[in-house]
Design a protein around this motif. Sequence first.
Motif, mmCIF file in Angstrom:
data_model
loop_
_atom_site.group_PDB
_atom_site.id
_atom_site.type_symbol
_atom_site.label_atom_id
_atom_site.label_comp_id
_atom_site.label_asym_id
_atom_site.label_seq_id
_atom_site.Cartn_x
_atom_site.Cartn_y
_atom_site.Cartn_z
ATOM 1 N N MET A 126 0.834 -1.205 0.000
ATOM 2 C CA MET A 126 0.000 0.000 0.000
ATOM 3 C C MET A 126 0.866 1.251 0.000
ATOM 4 O O MET A 126 0.538 2.233 -0.671
ATOM 5 C CB MET A 126 -0.950 -0.002 1.197
ATOM 6 N N GLU A 127 1.975 1.207 0.730
ATOM 7 C CA GLU A 127 2.880 2.360 0.731
ATOM 8 C C GLU A 127 3.426 2.631 -0.659
ATOM 9 O O GLU A 127 3.608 3.789 -1.046
ATOM 10 C CB GLU A 127 4.034 2.136 1.707
ATOM 11 N N CYS A 128 3.705 1.575 -1.416
ATOM 12 C CA CYS A 128 4.199 1.764 -2.789
ATOM 13 C C CYS A 128 3.217 2.575 -3.620
ATOM 14 O O CYS A 128 3.615 3.391 -4.444
ATOM 15 C CB CYS A 128 4.418 0.413 -3.477
ATOM 16 N N LEU A 129 1.944 2.351 -3.411
ATOM 17 C CA LEU A 129 0.934 3.047 -4.209
ATOM 18 C C LEU A 129 0.592 4.427 -3.664
ATOM 19 O O LEU A 129 0.337 5.350 -4.434
ATOM 20 C CB LEU A 129 -0.351 2.212 -4.276
ATOM 21 N N PHE A 130 0.582 4.574 -2.345
ATOM 22 C CA PHE A 130 -0.036 5.760 -1.766
ATOM 23 C C PHE A 130 0.890 6.689 -0.998
ATOM 24 O O PHE A 130 0.424 7.663 -0.422
ATOM 25 C CB PHE A 130 -1.184 5.341 -0.858
ATOM 26 N N SER A 131 2.184 6.432 -0.948
ATOM 27 C CA SER A 131 3.057 7.344 -0.212
ATOM 28 C C SER A 131 4.079 7.974 -1.141
ATOM 29 O O SER A 131 4.302 7.503 -2.247
ATOM 30 C CB SER A 131 3.769 6.603 0.928
ATOM 31 N N LYS A 153 -5.692 7.740 1.734
ATOM 32 C CA LYS A 153 -5.706 7.622 0.272
ATOM 33 C C LYS A 153 -6.351 6.316 -0.173
ATOM 34 O O LYS A 153 -7.077 6.278 -1.165
ATOM 35 C CB LYS A 153 -4.286 7.740 -0.285
ATOM 36 N N THR A 154 -6.101 5.242 0.572
ATOM 37 C CA THR A 154 -6.722 3.961 0.252
ATOM 38 C C THR A 154 -8.239 4.085 0.355
ATOM 39 O O THR A 154 -8.976 3.673 -0.552
ATOM 40 C CB THR A 154 -6.219 2.848 1.201
ATOM 41 N N ALA A 155 -8.713 4.648 1.443
ATOM 42 C CA ALA A 155 -10.156 4.787 1.673
ATOM 43 C C ALA A 155 -10.808 5.647 0.595
ATOM 44 O O ALA A 155 -11.866 5.296 0.063
ATOM 45 C CB ALA A 155 -10.403 5.383 3.055
ATOM 46 N N PHE A 156 -10.177 6.762 0.258
ATOM 47 C CA PHE A 156 -10.768 7.661 -0.730
ATOM 48 C C PHE A 156 -10.727 7.080 -2.137
ATOM 49 O O PHE A 156 -11.620 7.326 -2.944
ATOM 50 C CB PHE A 156 -10.087 9.032 -0.693
ATOM 51 N N LEU A 157 -9.710 6.296 -2.443
ATOM 52 C CA LEU A 157 -9.649 5.674 -3.766
ATOM 53 C C LEU A 157 -10.731 4.612 -3.920
ATOM 54 O O LEU A 157 -11.353 4.504 -4.977
ATOM 55 C CB LEU A 157 -8.274 5.037 -4.010
ATOM 56 N N LEU A 158 -10.979 3.850 -2.871
ATOM 57 C CA LEU A 158 -11.859 2.695 -2.987
ATOM 58 C C LEU A 158 -13.336 2.985 -2.771
ATOM 59 O O LEU A 158 -14.179 2.268 -3.297
ATOM 60 C CB LEU A 158 -11.419 1.599 -2.015
ATOM 61 N N GLU A 185 3.833 10.809 -11.985
ATOM 62 C CA GLU A 185 3.904 11.034 -10.539
ATOM 63 C C GLU A 185 3.235 12.345 -10.116
ATOM 64 O O GLU A 185 2.487 12.381 -9.144
ATOM 65 C CB GLU A 185 5.357 11.011 -10.081
ATOM 66 N N GLU A 186 3.512 13.424 -10.822
ATOM 67 C CA GLU A 186 2.935 14.722 -10.434
ATOM 68 C C GLU A 186 1.420 14.721 -10.573
ATOM 69 O O GLU A 186 0.707 15.217 -9.701
ATOM 70 C CB GLU A 186 3.556 15.869 -11.252
ATOM 71 N N ARG A 187 0.919 14.169 -11.664
ATOM 72 C CA ARG A 187 -0.538 14.087 -11.831
ATOM 73 C C ARG A 187 -1.155 13.172 -10.772
ATOM 74 O O ARG A 187 -2.267 13.425 -10.314
ATOM 75 C CB ARG A 187 -0.910 13.605 -13.236
ATOM 76 N N LEU A 188 -0.454 12.119 -10.385
ATOM 77 C CA LEU A 188 -0.957 11.227 -9.347
ATOM 78 C C LEU A 188 -1.130 11.997 -8.040
ATOM 79 O O LEU A 188 -2.156 11.872 -7.366
ATOM 80 C CB LEU A 188 -0.014 10.039 -9.134
ATOM 81 N N GLN A 189 -0.153 12.806 -7.681
ATOM 82 C CA GLN A 189 -0.250 13.575 -6.441
ATOM 83 C C GLN A 189 -1.374 14.617 -6.519
ATOM 84 O O GLN A 189 -2.097 14.833 -5.540
ATOM 85 C CB GLN A 189 1.097 14.218 -6.103
ATOM 86 N N GLU A 190 -1.551 15.240 -7.666
ATOM 87 C CA GLU A 190 -2.668 16.181 -7.855
ATOM 88 C C GLU A 190 -4.007 15.458 -7.770
ATOM 89 O O GLU A 190 -4.970 15.969 -7.207
ATOM 90 C CB GLU A 190 -2.544 16.913 -9.200
ATOM 91 N N PHE A 191 -4.049 14.256 -8.344
ATOM 92 C CA PHE A 191 -5.249 13.423 -8.281
ATOM 93 C C PHE A 191 -5.632 13.175 -6.822
ATOM 94 O O PHE A 191 -6.792 13.311 -6.429
ATOM 95 C CB PHE A 191 -4.991 12.099 -9.016
ATOM 96 N N PHE A 192 -4.664 12.796 -5.983
ATOM 97 C CA PHE A 192 -4.965 12.519 -4.586
ATOM 98 C C PHE A 192 -5.419 13.771 -3.846
ATOM 99 O O PHE A 192 -6.340 13.714 -3.033
ATOM 100 C CB PHE A 192 -3.772 11.881 -3.876
ATOM 101 N N LEU A 193 -4.802 14.916 -4.131
ATOM 102 C CA LEU A 193 -5.247 16.156 -3.492
ATOM 103 C C LEU A 193 -6.691 16.466 -3.861
ATOM 104 O O LEU A 193 -7.507 16.812 -3.005
ATOM 105 C CB LEU A 193 -4.337 17.320 -3.896
ATOM 106 N N GLU A 194 -7.009 16.327 -5.136
ATOM 107 C CA GLU A 194 -8.382 16.582 -5.585
ATOM 108 C C GLU A 194 -9.344 15.584 -4.943
ATOM 109 O O GLU A 194 -10.417 15.955 -4.471
ATOM 110 C CB GLU A 194 -8.467 16.498 -7.114
ATOM 111 N N LEU A 195 -8.962 14.338 -4.915
ATOM 112 C CA LEU A 195 -9.795 13.293 -4.335
ATOM 113 C C LEU A 195 -10.055 13.558 -2.852
ATOM 114 O O LEU A 195 -11.184 13.447 -2.372
ATOM 115 C CB LEU A 195 -9.119 11.937 -4.528
ATOM 116 N N LEU A 196 -9.015 13.939 -2.122
ATOM 117 C CA LEU A 196 -9.161 14.167 -0.687
ATOM 118 C C LEU A 196 -9.962 15.422 -0.360
ATOM 119 O O LEU A 196 -10.725 15.436 0.602
ATOM 120 C CB LEU A 196 -7.784 14.246 -0.026
#
Length: 168
Positions: free
Chosen positions: A51-56, A71-76, A146-157
């Motif tokens: 999980m750390e590989c995907l979300f940290s 991040k796991t909770a918000f993705l799923l 990587e950068e879009r992934l981090q933006e994705f998580f910010l938007e998701l959260l």
Amino acid sequence: DADSESLQANNPTYTNFEPSSSRLLRFLSLLEHGRAMPDLGIKLALFCSGMECLFSRESEKNEIVHRVAEKTAFLLEQDPSKRKAIYKGVKQAYDLRSAVLHGVSISNKDLPKLRKVCLETDAILRKIFTQIVLNPDLFKLFTQDEERLQEFFLELLFSGTAKEINWK
């Protein structure tokens, strides 16, 4: 020793964790090793590392358990009560993982929980993997950008959803 000589002779620099490997490849490697591990404590530790590989991020060393669980909770899940349940489940997995990796025995009270938590964590990992592999937008984020992934998580959260992802 014979094992280290064998390792050096076969491929002294082999690792799935080289800079060119994707988060998804690293996740799959840990997932594969975790599923093959008979010791439930080490299995759970490998699952949490997956999980750390995907979300940290390397720069996010503080509160890593909270960030990975969040991040796991918000993705799923989109439903807040389901998000909360996943968040708590990931935190419980990390509590047991910490005991194992820091050399502490798992208490008699927590030992019966270990199998259940391993099974629940495995189910979460299967759901994560399925969601990423079946959604081309997510697959691209977790393997390339990587950068879009981090933006994705910010938007998701902060908004509860990410507009750039077709959630189907």
